[in-house]
Motif scaffolding. Structure first.
Motif, PDB file in Angstrom:
ATOM      1  N   VAL A   1       0.862  -1.184   0.000  1.00 23.27           N
ATOM      2  CA  VAL A   1       0.000   0.000   0.000  1.00 23.27           C
ATOM      3  C   VAL A   1       0.899   1.234   0.000  1.00 23.27           C
ATOM      4  CG1 VAL A   1      -1.749   1.311   1.248  1.00 23.27           C
ATOM      5  CG2 VAL A   1      -1.846  -1.193   1.233  1.00 23.27           C
ATOM      6  N   ILE A   2       0.689   2.136  -0.949  1.00 26.31           N
ATOM      7  CA  ILE A   2       1.468   3.376  -1.023  1.00 26.31           C
ATOM      8  C   ILE A   2       0.725   4.454  -0.245  1.00 26.31           C
ATOM      9  CG2 ILE A   2       2.557   5.057  -2.546  1.00 26.31           C
ATOM     10  CD1 ILE A   2       2.323   2.999  -4.810  1.00 26.31           C
ATOM     11  N   THR A   3       1.408   5.084   0.710  1.00 24.38           N
ATOM     12  CA  THR A   3       0.791   6.134   1.525  1.00 24.38           C
ATOM     13  C   THR A   3       1.391   7.485   1.165  1.00 24.38           C
ATOM     14  OG1 THR A   3       0.441   4.595   3.350  1.00 24.38           O
ATOM     15  CG2 THR A   3       0.309   6.941   3.863  1.00 24.38           C
ATOM     16  N   PHE A   4       0.531   8.405   0.790  1.00 28.15           N
ATOM     17  CA  PHE A   4       0.937   9.770   0.477  1.00 28.15           C
ATOM     18  C   PHE A   4       0.464  10.683   1.616  1.00 28.15           C
ATOM     19  CE2 PHE A   4       0.255   7.578  -3.535  1.00 28.15           C
ATOM     20  CZ  PHE A   4       1.367   7.938  -4.284  1.00 28.15           C
ATOM     21  N   ARG A   5       1.193  11.760   1.814  1.00 27.77           N
ATOM     22  CA  ARG A   5       0.788  12.745   2.829  1.00 27.77           C
ATOM     23  C   ARG A   5       0.936  14.142   2.243  1.00 27.77           C
ATOM     24  NH1 ARG A   5       3.208  11.451   8.303  1.00 27.77           N
ATOM     25  NH2 ARG A   5       1.498   9.926   8.160  1.00 27.77           N
ATOM     26  N   GLY A   6      -0.122  14.949   2.414  1.00 24.77           N
ATOM     27  CA  GLY A   6      -0.112  16.304   1.877  1.00 24.77           C
ATOM     28  C   GLY A   6      -0.655  17.308   2.865  1.00 24.77           C
ATOM     29  N   LEU A   7      -0.257  18.548   2.685  1.00 25.13           N
ATOM     30  CA  LEU A   7      -0.695  19.630   3.555  1.00 25.13           C
ATOM     31  C   LEU A   7      -1.852  20.374   2.894  1.00 25.13           C
ATOM     32  CD1 LEU A   7      -0.046  21.179   6.217  1.00 25.13           C
ATOM     33  CD2 LEU A   7       1.343  22.718   4.824  1.00 25.13           C
ATOM     34  N   VAL A   8      -2.986  20.403   3.571  1.00 23.14           N
ATOM     35  CA  VAL A   8      -4.162  21.131   3.075  1.00 23.14           C
ATOM     36  C   VAL A   8      -4.220  22.473   3.803  1.00 23.14           C
ATOM     37  CG1 VAL A   8      -6.666  21.108   2.812  1.00 23.14           C
ATOM     38  CG2 VAL A   8      -5.371  18.970   2.649  1.00 23.14           C
ATOM     39  N   GLN A   9      -4.034  23.552   3.062  1.00 23.30           N
ATOM     40  CA  GLN A   9      -3.974  24.877   3.663  1.00 23.30           C
ATOM     41  C   GLN A   9      -5.367  25.433   3.939  1.00 23.30           C
ATOM     42  OE1 GLN A   9      -1.600  27.214   0.971  1.00 23.30           O
ATOM     43  NE2 GLN A   9       0.325  26.488   1.847  1.00 23.30           N
ATOM     44  N   ARG A  10      -5.400  26.342   4.898  1.00 27.78           N
ATOM     45  CA  ARG A  10      -6.658  27.019   5.223  1.00 27.78           C
ATOM     46  C   ARG A  10      -7.128  27.845   4.033  1.00 27.78           C
ATOM     47  NH1 ARG A  10      -4.417  29.917  10.558  1.00 27.78           N
ATOM     48  NH2 ARG A  10      -2.800  30.338   9.009  1.00 27.78           N
ATOM     49  N   SER A  11      -8.438  27.981   3.912  1.00 24.92           N
ATOM     50  CA  SER A  11      -9.025  28.703   2.784  1.00 24.92           C
ATOM     51  C   SER A  11      -9.849  29.884   3.293  1.00 24.92           C
ATOM     52  CB  SER A  11      -9.911  27.753   1.961  1.00 24.92           C
ATOM     53  OG  SER A  11     -10.698  28.461   1.039  1.00 24.92           O
ATOM     54  N   LYS A  12      -9.535  31.073   2.792  1.00 26.02           N
ATOM     55  CA  LYS A  12     -10.306  32.251   3.176  1.00 26.02           C
ATOM     56  C   LYS A  12     -11.755  32.145   2.702  1.00 26.02           C
ATOM     57  CE  LYS A  12      -6.489  35.584   3.336  1.00 26.02           C
ATOM     58  NZ  LYS A  12      -5.946  36.843   2.768  1.00 26.02           N
ATOM     59  N   SER A  13     -11.941  31.596   1.507  1.00 28.56           N
ATOM     60  CA  SER A  13     -13.302  31.462   0.982  1.00 28.56           C
ATOM     61  C   SER A  13     -14.129  30.525   1.852  1.00 28.56           C
ATOM     62  CB  SER A  13     -13.258  30.950  -0.457  1.00 28.56           C
ATOM     63  OG  SER A  13     -12.624  29.683  -0.533  1.00 28.56           O
ATOM     64  N   GLN A  14     -13.496  29.459   2.371  1.00 33.87           N
ATOM     65  CA  GLN A  14     -14.207  28.535   3.264  1.00 33.87           C
ATOM     66  C   GLN A  14     -14.577  29.229   4.564  1.00 33.87           C
ATOM     67  OE1 GLN A  14     -15.405  25.676   2.773  1.00 33.87           O
ATOM     68  NE2 GLN A  14     -15.667  24.664   4.739  1.00 33.87           N
ATOM     69  N   ALA A  15     -13.673  30.054   5.090  1.00 33.07           N
ATOM     70  CA  ALA A  15     -13.962  30.781   6.332  1.00 33.07           C
ATOM     71  C   ALA A  15     -15.132  31.747   6.140  1.00 33.07           C
ATOM     72  CB  ALA A  15     -12.713  31.535   6.788  1.00 33.07           C
ATOM     73  N   PHE A  16     -15.133  32.492   5.022  1.00 36.77           N
ATOM     74  CA  PHE A  16     -16.230  33.427   4.746  1.00 36.77           C
ATOM     75  C   PHE A  16     -17.541  32.673   4.528  1.00 36.77           C
ATOM     76  CE2 PHE A  16     -12.807  36.446   3.196  1.00 36.77           C
ATOM     77  CZ  PHE A  16     -12.931  37.294   4.292  1.00 36.77           C
ATOM     78  N   PHE A  17     -17.466  31.510   3.905  1.00 36.33           N
ATOM     79  CA  PHE A  17     -18.674  30.707   3.670  1.00 36.33           C
ATOM     80  C   PHE A  17     -19.298  30.257   4.991  1.00 36.33           C
ATOM     81  CE2 PHE A  17     -20.546  26.431   3.092  1.00 36.33           C
ATOM     82  CZ  PHE A  17     -21.590  26.768   2.242  1.00 36.33           C
ATOM     83  N   LEU A  18     -18.459  29.832   5.933  1.00 39.60           N
ATOM     84  CA  LEU A  18     -18.961  29.400   7.233  1.00 39.60           C
ATOM     85  C   LEU A  18     -19.598  30.568   7.990  1.00 39.60           C
ATOM     86  CD1 LEU A  18     -16.058  27.048   8.385  1.00 39.60           C
ATOM     87  CD2 LEU A  18     -18.337  26.369   7.640  1.00 39.60           C
ATOM     88  N   VAL A  19     -18.972  31.756   7.899  1.00 40.76           N
ATOM     89  CA  VAL A  19     -19.548  32.944   8.553  1.00 40.76           C
ATOM     90  C   VAL A  19     -20.913  33.263   7.946  1.00 40.76           C
ATOM     91  CG1 VAL A  19     -19.272  35.429   8.883  1.00 40.76           C
ATOM     92  CG2 VAL A  19     -17.317  33.919   9.197  1.00 40.76           C
TER      93      VAL A  19
END
Length: 226
Positions: free
Chosen positions: A104-122
């Motif tokens: 099994v090949i395991t990859f790891r990545g960094l998912v950055q915060r999104s300003k659009s997601q923050a505004f959508f939640l607000v």
């Protein structure tokens, strides 16, 4: 005679005014209270969905799916090494690195915060709080709180920015993505089992033109015409 007419008119007006005032004081809302309280109850039960949406935004939605591609002996097919190289190139292009390479090949990545997601939640929280305030404003019209008086429930809308703050303070997150490759006995099909973020899986199978196992691809009109 004129005085009698004026007196009679004054008496009629007084009586009419008294009747109107009496009717006005006895008037009650015509809406069904049962329907109102049912609607209110359903709204209160569904309101926690806003908090659930905020919580889910800080973590990946993990799913496990299996896809197929044409194998080595099929026309224009790929062997497992080629298929693995194609997947590896896709993951690196999307800022994932290999952390474990075995069956099994395991990859790891960094998912950055999104300003659009923050505004959508607000925005979603603002709508939810405004709706709740409207319901409370109707329900508790005569409520008087000590030292406050009649509360303005729409001040609840001031809480909406905290949804974005909560999401932003959670910071960037690391996602793991696991891939397992296998082929059938006559090498006509490659089987790719993927476990990871649902959104990333969706992008991956579309980009690499994989077929979900157990699903039949139906060609569109444009594909048939070409």
């Amino acid at each position: 005679v004129d005085m009698d007419i004026l007196s009679t008119s004054s008496t009629l007006i007084s009586d009419a005014t008294a009747v109107v005032a009496d009717v006005a004081t006895k008037m009650e809302p015509t809406y069904s209270k049962a329907s109102y309280y049912t609607t209110l109850g359903l709204y209160v039960m569904s309101f926690p969905g806003i908090w659930s949406q905020i919580k889910r935004s800080t973590s990946a939605k993990i799913k496990r799916k299996t896809y197929l591609s044409d194998g080595e002996t099929a026309d224009n097919g790929k062997d497992l090494r080629q298929q693995a190289g194609e997947i590896m190139a896709y993951m690196k292009a999307n800022n994932y690195e290999v952390v474990e390479a075995g069956e099994v090949i395991t990859f790891r990545g960094l998912v950055q915060r999104s300003k659009s997601q923050a505004f959508f939640l607000v925005f979603c929280t603002l709508l939810g709080m405004a709706s709740l305030a409207l319901v409370l404003q109707i329900q508790f019209q005569d409520l008087v709180l000590p030292g406050i008086g009649h509360p303005n429930w729409f001040y609840l809308c001031l809480l909406s920015p905290y949804a974005g703050i909560y999401y932003w303070n959670s910071g960037d997150r690391e996602d793991d993505f696991k891939v397992k490759l296998a082929s059938n006995d006559d090498d006509t099909e490659n089987e790719i089992t993927i476990e990871g973020n649902d959104e990333e899986i969706e992008r991956m199978w579309r980009t690499l033109e994989l077929r979900e196992k157990g699903m039949v691809k139906v060609e569109g009109l444009l594909e048939q015409g070409s």
